[in-house]
Scaffold this motif. Structure first.
Motif, short mmCIF file in Angstrom:
data_model
loop_
_atom_site.label_atom_id
_atom_site.label_comp_id
_atom_site.label_asym_id
_atom_site.label_seq_id
_atom_site.Cartn_x
_atom_site.Cartn_y
_atom_site.Cartn_z
N GLN A 146 43.96 54.77 33.94
CA GLN A 146 43.39 54.07 35.07
C GLN A 146 42.51 52.93 34.61
N VAL A 147 42.34 51.95 35.51
CA VAL A 147 41.45 50.84 35.24
C VAL A 147 40.47 50.72 36.40
N GLN A 148 39.40 50.01 36.14
CA GLN A 148 38.41 49.73 37.16
C GLN A 148 38.39 48.22 37.40
N LEU A 149 38.21 47.84 38.65
CA LEU A 149 38.20 46.43 39.03
C LEU A 149 36.96 46.13 39.84
N VAL A 150 36.30 45.04 39.50
CA VAL A 150 35.10 44.62 40.22
C VAL A 150 35.22 43.14 40.55
N GLU A 151 35.18 42.83 41.86
CA GLU A 151 35.28 41.44 42.31
C GLU A 151 33.89 40.85 42.52
N SER A 199 29.98 32.11 51.77
CA SER A 199 30.23 31.30 52.95
C SER A 199 30.35 29.84 52.54
N VAL A 200 31.32 29.16 53.10
CA VAL A 200 31.57 27.77 52.75
C VAL A 200 32.11 27.05 53.98
N GLN A 201 31.90 25.77 54.04
CA GLN A 201 32.45 24.98 55.14
C GLN A 201 33.90 24.64 54.87
N ALA A 202 34.62 24.38 55.93
CA ALA A 202 36.02 24.00 55.81
C ALA A 202 36.15 22.79 54.88
N GLY A 203 37.16 22.86 54.02
CA GLY A 203 37.36 21.82 53.03
C GLY A 203 36.69 22.11 51.70
N GLY A 204 35.85 23.13 51.68
CA GLY A 204 35.13 23.47 50.47
C GLY A 204 35.93 24.34 49.52
N SER A 205 35.26 24.78 48.47
CA SER A 205 35.90 25.56 47.40
C SER A 205 35.06 26.76 47.03
N LEU A 206 35.75 27.78 46.54
CA LEU A 206 35.12 28.96 45.97
C LEU A 206 35.95 29.44 44.79
N ARG A 207 35.32 30.18 43.90
CA ARG A 207 36.03 30.78 42.79
C ARG A 207 35.71 32.27 42.75
N LEU A 208 36.73 33.08 42.93
CA LEU A 208 36.57 34.52 42.87
C LEU A 208 36.85 35.02 41.45
N SER A 209 36.15 36.08 41.08
CA SER A 209 36.35 36.69 39.77
C SER A 209 36.65 38.17 39.94
N CYS A 210 37.45 38.68 39.04
CA CYS A 210 37.78 40.11 39.01
C CYS A 210 37.72 40.55 37.55
N VAL A 211 36.86 41.51 37.27
CA VAL A 211 36.76 42.06 35.92
C VAL A 211 37.49 43.39 35.90
N ILE A 212 38.44 43.50 34.98
CA ILE A 212 39.25 44.71 34.85
C ILE A 212 38.89 45.39 33.54
N SER A 213 38.59 46.68 33.60
CA SER A 213 38.25 47.43 32.40
C SER A 213 38.90 48.80 32.47
N GLY A 214 38.86 49.51 31.36
CA GLY A 214 39.42 50.85 31.31
C GLY A 214 40.55 50.94 30.29
#
Length: 123
Positions: free
Chosen positions: A1-6, A11-26
């Motif tokens: 099994q692995v563990q995942l943490v996002e 919150s952002v206005q339309a047209g904006g940007s975000l960067r999501l991260s996911c750390v996988i371990s195990g």
């Protein structure tokens, strides 16, 4: 099994940007491919993008050209990112990363899930 943490939601206005991260371990984390999913209130969860162990990427039509999935390796973990540009209100959802035993397209077989991170886009 692995563990995942996002992380990385917000919150952002339309047209904006975000960067999501996911750390996988195990154990054997390097043998999994990773996908991003999202679920908006009152809607079914939908697959968004995936990356397999060879770095092959796939995207849902609704995000192709706006979202980019990538990965890098750290000590004892795999980091998977999803850069989201030109966000609009329809992108508002809880975003989850998930892991599946590696396969070429990495769009099914997800058995391990993170807790989710909220993305809210205001128009």
């Amino acid at each position: 099994q692995v563990q995942l943490v996002e992380s990385g939601g917000g919150s952002v206005q339309a047209g904006g940007s975000l960067r999501l991260s996911c750390v996988i371990s195990g154990r054997t984390y390097w043998t999994y491919c990773v996908g991003w999913f999202r679920q908006a209130p009152g809607k079914q969860r939908e697959w968004v993008s995936s990356i397999n162990t060879d770095g092959r990427t796939t995207y849902a039509e609704s995000v192709r050209g706006r979202f980019t999935i990538s990965k890098d390796n750290a000590e004892n973990t795999l980091n998977v990112y999803m850069s989201m540009d030109s966000l609009n209100a329809e992108d508002t959802a809880m975003y989850y990363c998930a892991a599946a035993p590696n396969r070429p397209d990495c769009t099914s077989g997800f058995s391990q899930w993170g807790q989710g991170t909220q993305v809210t886009v205001s128009s």
